[in-house]
Design an enzyme around this catalytic site. Structure first.
Site, PDB file in Angstrom:
ATOM      1  N   CYS A  29       5.813  45.413  43.962  1.00 16.33           N
ATOM      2  CA  CYS A  29       6.355  46.229  44.839  1.00 16.33           C
ATOM      3  C   CYS A  29       7.894  46.537  44.412  1.00 16.33           C
ATOM      4  O   CYS A  29       8.164  47.119  43.501  1.00 16.33           O
ATOM      5  CB  CYS A  29       6.337  45.727  46.117  1.00 16.33           C
ATOM      6  SG  CYS A  29       6.147  47.505  47.205  1.00 16.33           S
TER       7      CYS A  29
ATOM      8  N   HIS B   9       1.574  44.209  47.419  1.00 15.02           N
ATOM      9  CA  HIS B   9       1.880  42.823  47.956  1.00 15.02           C
ATOM     10  C   HIS B   9       0.475  42.135  47.950  1.00 15.02           C
ATOM     11  O   HIS B   9      -0.457  42.147  48.737  1.00 15.02           O
ATOM     12  CB  HIS B   9       2.405  42.726  49.105  1.00 15.02           C
ATOM     13  CG  HIS B   9       3.769  43.300  49.475  1.00 15.02           C
ATOM     14  ND1 HIS B   9       4.839  42.548  49.478  1.00 15.02           N
ATOM     15  CD2 HIS B   9       4.242  44.437  49.389  1.00 15.02           C
ATOM     16  CE1 HIS B   9       6.016  43.216  49.571  1.00 15.02           C
ATOM     17  NE2 HIS B   9       5.696  44.447  49.480  1.00 15.02           N
TER      18      HIS B   9
ATOM     19  N   GLU C  33       0.339  38.829  47.944  1.00 14.28           N
ATOM     20  CA  GLU C  33       0.953  37.508  48.513  1.00 14.28           C
ATOM     21  C   GLU C  33       0.668  37.623  50.164  1.00 14.28           C
ATOM     22  O   GLU C  33       0.552  36.749  50.718  1.00 14.28           O
ATOM     23  CB  GLU C  33       2.238  37.108  48.482  1.00 14.28           C
ATOM     24  CG  GLU C  33       3.424  37.603  48.886  1.00 14.28           C
ATOM     25  CD  GLU C  33       3.557  39.209  48.403  1.00 14.28           C
ATOM     26  OE1 GLU C  33       2.889  39.888  47.480  1.00 14.28           O
ATOM     27  OE2 GLU C  33       4.406  39.985  49.035  1.00 14.28           O
TER      28      GLU C  33
END
Ligand code: GLN
Length: 189
Positions: A77, A167, A169
């Site tokens: 990102c 993202h 994560e």
């Protein structure tokens, strides 16, 4: 192998948590001396304008640029924006690390209220990831496309530099990290 996670701003803690779950040691990087210790670097999502200002005031750009020329870096990102060679929608004076030959457009997947989770296609499997004020990859003609969303490139690689619009994560998706870590191991040997 020691992975650095750029800890100036953004969700570096979540990347460290994911790396920990994968059994990989990591440290937060805020100084050139810390960058010298790591084999590879992850630049997290957050806000590229703030990250750029902080990297400037910490005097980190020369070390980050040298690192990205030689060692594996994954930018997610805002992190991908920092690595991109061509950024549409940057603010005046915003500096980048560069090295990844793509054109990106900041916030092109919509603002905060248009954030969404979606399955992206890695070819061999699909993974649920989060798009938050995400940059769109406008030109991926010079890079390898690793993942797509509705046919558009959302994760790419050029040599030792990896970038993703999303993202991984946040949803705990480990596929991109695993690809990156495999590359890091080969680069280190
Ligand atoms: N739009 C942000 C930027 O320009 C990136 C958003 C994110 O990293 N979630 O930096």
């Amino acid at each position: 192998m020691l992975i650095g996670v750029l800890g100036l701003q953004g969700d570096y803690r979540e990347h460290q948590k994911l790396l920990n779950e994968l059994g990989v040691e990591s440290i937060k990087v805020r100084r050139a001396s810390e960058l010298e210790k790591v084999d590879a670097l992850i630049i997290p999502g957050g806000e590229s304008t703030a990250m750029s200002n902080l990297a400037k005031s910490f005097g980190l750009f020369p070390a980050l640029r040298d690192f990205a020329k030689a060692k594996p870096v994954l930018g997610t990102c805002a992190g991908m924006i920092m690595l991109a060679d061509d950024v549409e929608g940057s603010i005046p004076g915003q500096e980048f690390i560069g090295g990844l030959p793509i054109k990106v457009s900041r916030n092109a997947y919509g603002g905060q209220t248009h954030s969404f989770e979606s399955e992206v296609d890695f070819g061999t499997l699909k993974e649920k990831v989060a798009f938050i004020r995400a940059p769109r990859i406008l030109d991926s003609s010079k890079v390898e496309v690793l993942a797509t969303l509705n046919g558009e490139a959302v994760a790419v690689r050029s040599g030792h530099l990896f970038g993703a619009s999303f993202h991984p994560e946040i949803t705990g998706s480990k596929f991109l990290h695993n690809l990156f870590l495999e590359h890091c191991k080969i680069a280190k040997d």
